[in-house]
Write a protein that holds these residues in place. Sequence first.
Motif, short mmCIF file in Angstrom:
data_model
loop_
_atom_site.label_atom_id
_atom_site.label_comp_id
_atom_site.label_asym_id
_atom_site.label_seq_id
_atom_site.Cartn_x
_atom_site.Cartn_y
_atom_site.Cartn_z
N GLY A 396 41.72 55.91 72.44
CA GLY A 396 40.61 56.37 71.60
C GLY A 396 39.41 55.42 71.76
N GLY A 397 39.83 54.14 71.75
CA GLY A 397 39.14 53.06 71.85
C GLY A 397 37.34 53.31 71.63
N ALA A 398 37.07 52.85 73.07
CA ALA A 398 35.44 52.83 73.04
C ALA A 398 34.90 54.09 73.57
CB ALA A 398 34.95 51.67 73.67
N LEU A 399 35.67 54.98 73.38
CA LEU A 399 34.96 56.52 73.99
C LEU A 399 34.02 57.03 72.77
CD1 LEU A 399 38.50 58.16 75.00
CD2 LEU A 399 36.85 57.13 76.38
N GLY A 400 33.10 57.74 73.34
CA GLY A 400 31.93 58.24 72.57
C GLY A 400 32.47 58.87 71.14
N GLN A 401 32.05 58.53 70.10
CA GLN A 401 32.38 59.21 68.94
C GLN A 401 31.54 60.20 68.47
OE1 GLN A 401 35.30 58.33 67.86
NE2 GLN A 401 35.50 56.65 69.42
N PRO A 402 31.92 61.35 67.96
CA PRO A 402 30.97 62.58 67.63
C PRO A 402 30.19 61.99 66.59
CG PRO A 402 33.08 63.25 66.94
CD PRO A 402 33.52 61.80 67.97
N VAL A 403 30.41 61.56 65.45
CA VAL A 403 29.89 61.23 64.44
C VAL A 403 30.17 59.82 64.02
CG1 VAL A 403 29.22 63.39 63.46
CG2 VAL A 403 31.27 62.29 62.82
N GLU A 404 29.25 58.99 63.54
CA GLU A 404 29.64 57.75 62.60
C GLU A 404 28.22 56.90 62.29
OE1 GLU A 404 30.86 55.27 65.74
OE2 GLU A 404 29.10 55.74 67.12
N PRO A 405 28.39 56.37 61.13
CA PRO A 405 27.19 55.70 60.55
C PRO A 405 26.37 54.85 61.79
CG PRO A 405 29.40 55.09 59.13
CD PRO A 405 29.50 55.64 60.61
N CYS A 406 25.09 55.19 61.72
CA CYS A 406 24.18 54.14 62.51
C CYS A 406 24.31 52.92 62.21
CB CYS A 406 22.82 54.63 62.52
SG CYS A 406 21.87 54.34 61.10
N PRO A 407 24.12 52.02 63.17
CA PRO A 407 24.23 50.38 62.63
C PRO A 407 23.38 50.05 61.42
CG PRO A 407 24.27 50.74 65.25
CD PRO A 407 23.92 52.03 64.55
N ARG A 408 23.74 49.20 60.70
CA ARG A 408 23.07 48.97 59.40
C ARG A 408 23.43 47.54 58.88
NH1 ARG A 408 24.31 54.16 56.45
NH2 ARG A 408 24.32 55.00 58.46
N SER A 409 22.48 47.06 57.87
CA SER A 409 22.96 45.92 56.96
C SER A 409 22.83 46.48 55.40
CB SER A 409 22.33 44.64 57.28
OG SER A 409 20.89 44.90 56.75
N SER A 410 23.61 45.80 54.89
CA SER A 410 23.30 46.02 53.21
C SER A 410 23.78 47.22 52.87
CB SER A 410 21.82 45.69 52.91
OG SER A 410 21.32 44.34 53.11
N ALA A 411 24.83 47.92 53.25
CA ALA A 411 25.37 49.05 53.03
C ALA A 411 26.36 48.94 51.83
CB ALA A 411 26.21 49.82 54.27
N MET A 412 26.30 50.00 51.02
CA MET A 412 27.18 50.03 50.03
C MET A 412 28.56 50.82 50.15
SD MET A 412 24.00 49.42 48.85
CE MET A 412 23.38 50.62 49.28
N VAL A 413 29.67 50.07 49.82
CA VAL A 413 31.02 50.57 50.34
C VAL A 413 31.87 50.67 49.05
CG1 VAL A 413 30.65 49.84 52.76
CG2 VAL A 413 32.06 48.46 50.93
N ALA A 414 32.74 51.54 49.15
CA ALA A 414 33.98 51.73 48.09
C ALA A 414 35.14 52.34 48.93
CB ALA A 414 33.46 52.58 46.96
N VAL A 415 36.12 52.04 48.27
CA VAL A 415 37.57 52.65 48.71
C VAL A 415 38.32 53.36 47.76
CG1 VAL A 415 39.69 52.22 49.87
CG2 VAL A 415 37.90 50.88 50.67
N LYS A 416 38.58 54.78 47.86
CA LYS A 416 39.18 55.36 46.86
C LYS A 416 40.53 56.16 47.72
CE LYS A 416 40.08 56.99 42.71
NZ LYS A 416 40.52 56.72 41.53
N HIS A 417 41.45 56.18 47.09
CA HIS A 417 42.73 56.93 47.75
C HIS A 417 42.78 56.51 49.23
CE1 HIS A 417 43.39 58.78 43.88
NE2 HIS A 417 42.42 59.79 44.11
N GLY A 418 42.64 55.33 49.81
CA GLY A 418 42.62 54.92 51.31
C GLY A 418 41.54 55.52 51.88
N VAL A 419 40.39 55.87 51.29
CA VAL A 419 39.42 56.36 52.26
C VAL A 419 38.24 55.54 51.78
CG1 VAL A 419 37.72 58.47 52.50
CG2 VAL A 419 40.02 58.93 52.01
N LEU A 420 37.69 55.14 52.96
CA LEU A 420 36.36 54.15 52.96
C LEU A 420 35.04 55.06 52.77
CD1 LEU A 420 34.55 51.35 53.20
CD2 LEU A 420 34.86 51.86 55.48
N TYR A 421 34.42 54.73 51.86
CA TYR A 421 32.87 55.61 51.65
C TYR A 421 31.68 54.71 52.10
CZ TYR A 421 35.78 59.16 49.64
OH TYR A 421 36.72 60.22 49.31
N VAL A 422 30.62 55.11 52.80
CA VAL A 422 29.72 54.20 53.11
C VAL A 422 28.41 54.75 52.96
CG1 VAL A 422 28.55 52.76 54.94
CG2 VAL A 422 30.88 52.98 55.08
N TYR A 423 27.65 54.35 51.91
CA TYR A 423 26.55 54.87 51.62
C TYR A 423 25.34 53.86 51.80
CZ TYR A 423 22.46 56.28 48.32
OH TYR A 423 21.38 56.79 47.80
#
Length: 557
Positions: A396-423
């Motif tokens: 799966g490594g570095a193959l093209g991903q269909p969706v992902e957050p674009c590169p960024r800094s200063s994102a807000m993150v939280a984890v709930k039930h083992g799921v990471l949320y990036v805002y």
Amino acid sequence: QEDLEALIAEFQSLDAKKTQVIESSCPPPSPRLNCSLCAHPERDELILFGGEYFNGQKTYLYNELYIYNIRKNSWAKLDIPNPPPRRCAHQAAVVPTAGGQLWIFGGEFASPNGEQFYHYKDLWVLHLATKTWEQIKAPGGPSGRSGHRMVACKRQLIIFGGFHESARDFIYYNDVYAFNLDSFTWSRLAPAGMGPAPRSGCQMTPTPEGNIIIYGGYSKQRIKKDVDKGTLHTDMILLCCSHICSLLADRWSWSRLSPSGVKPSPRSGFAVAAAPNNRCLLFGGVQDEEEEESIEGDFFNDIYFYDIGKNRWFPAQLKGPKAERRKRRRGRQAEAEAAGGEELQLPPPQGPLEIVKEVVAEDGTVMTIKQMIPGAAGDKDGSGSDEEEEEEEEEGGALGQPVEPCPRSSAMVAVKHGVLYVYGGMFEVGDRQVTLSDLHSIDLHRMDQWKVLLEMDPKTQEWLEESESDEEEDDDVEGAEGGEEEHEESSEEDSEDEEGEQQHPAVQPGEAQAQYLARTEQYWLGLARSHMGPEAKDKKVLKVAHAMAKTFYEDPI
């Protein structure tokens, strides 16, 4: 300073007029940075508070409270009387006491022109069960600051570092304070041993044993008049707590950690969260390249895990959906059979892969952003899983991903039930800052694929050049509320820009993309340069110009 205090007091007098709790469904929050995002300790909710927004001319501060319902993928705004004053770059931590509490300390308020700062040293608690704010006034706490870090650990809030900036000077901190959640008292800790250098924006993670891990961060020093030098810290330090007995105070000490594995590249503006299986994670960030008087940044959207028990870093590898993994396996088997049953020779593992993406704003601006994907060579035992899972990770490594957050800094993150949320978060293109308001999630157990919960709306992107500043004189109070007028003006500008797009060179019938680019390249180079400014590198301008031409060729207006 007095002007800022008067402005804060004016905003607080407006907040004091609120007399009842009002919870209402609402659209997602407008773009903002340096807010806090926390998982509710009992409900399937995320809590977002505060933040700032800069549109190129003016800084807007918020003290709005939003609740994101994970199951319904919906937002609600919670208006509660007597909230903390507007702020950004504060810290928030949740504890499960009495139906859940959200604790907030410090942060900063900026003048609308972004040249003056007021740093808070106040402590607040939001009682989630009763929906009430309470300011806790206890002596002996930290001085006013922002960019610090705070975690809840063994019935204490532990605060480390941060900075204070005035119009003339700045200072970075490496002090440690503890707030006791039972006695509501502050104490300044004096750990034994050599502590970390002063810094802000570091990783701070509590361990199950009650110790605290600190990694990375940023600081700057004045090397001569009006010249500052920034430092990206990459060291890792353990703040160890020795609990002897209930009658004696805890003893704290510093010790250096030397983790193994594949460490994150030096960066600032990364986000951190606690992850399952005794790990913490680091997401995104930026590595600034200082060249003479200009600064250019490489932005990231990678995830690194730190295994607390093994003292080891490793980059996350997306496995891809199971169906895709099976297809890849079947495809490789078929190729091997077609080759006469000989074993298929896979190419050697690759190093980090650099991908350049373009985000097209509604006004036609194409913003080019770099993305670094760790290669499948990574850390072989990266996830600590069995050989079959490692094989899937490499596939799966570095193959093209269909969706992902674009590169960024200063994102807000939280984890709930083992799921990471990036805002949200931000990235820069030339002199332009793009503030994001999208929401993504990924299951940290499966690590199969990102999910887009909320797309970024290009209409929310506004950037005003300094030369336009005389034309806009919004009322400060309305601006700090989010500035509806500002968005109306933005849409008018967008429509003007759309009219301007009619002037782009038309695509001729039967003309191939390469032919169109060759014929119109100079036009697109000029347009890209006008968007990015004279300081942008020729190489980046060329990339943006080609991306704009490609976008117009594929979808001419």
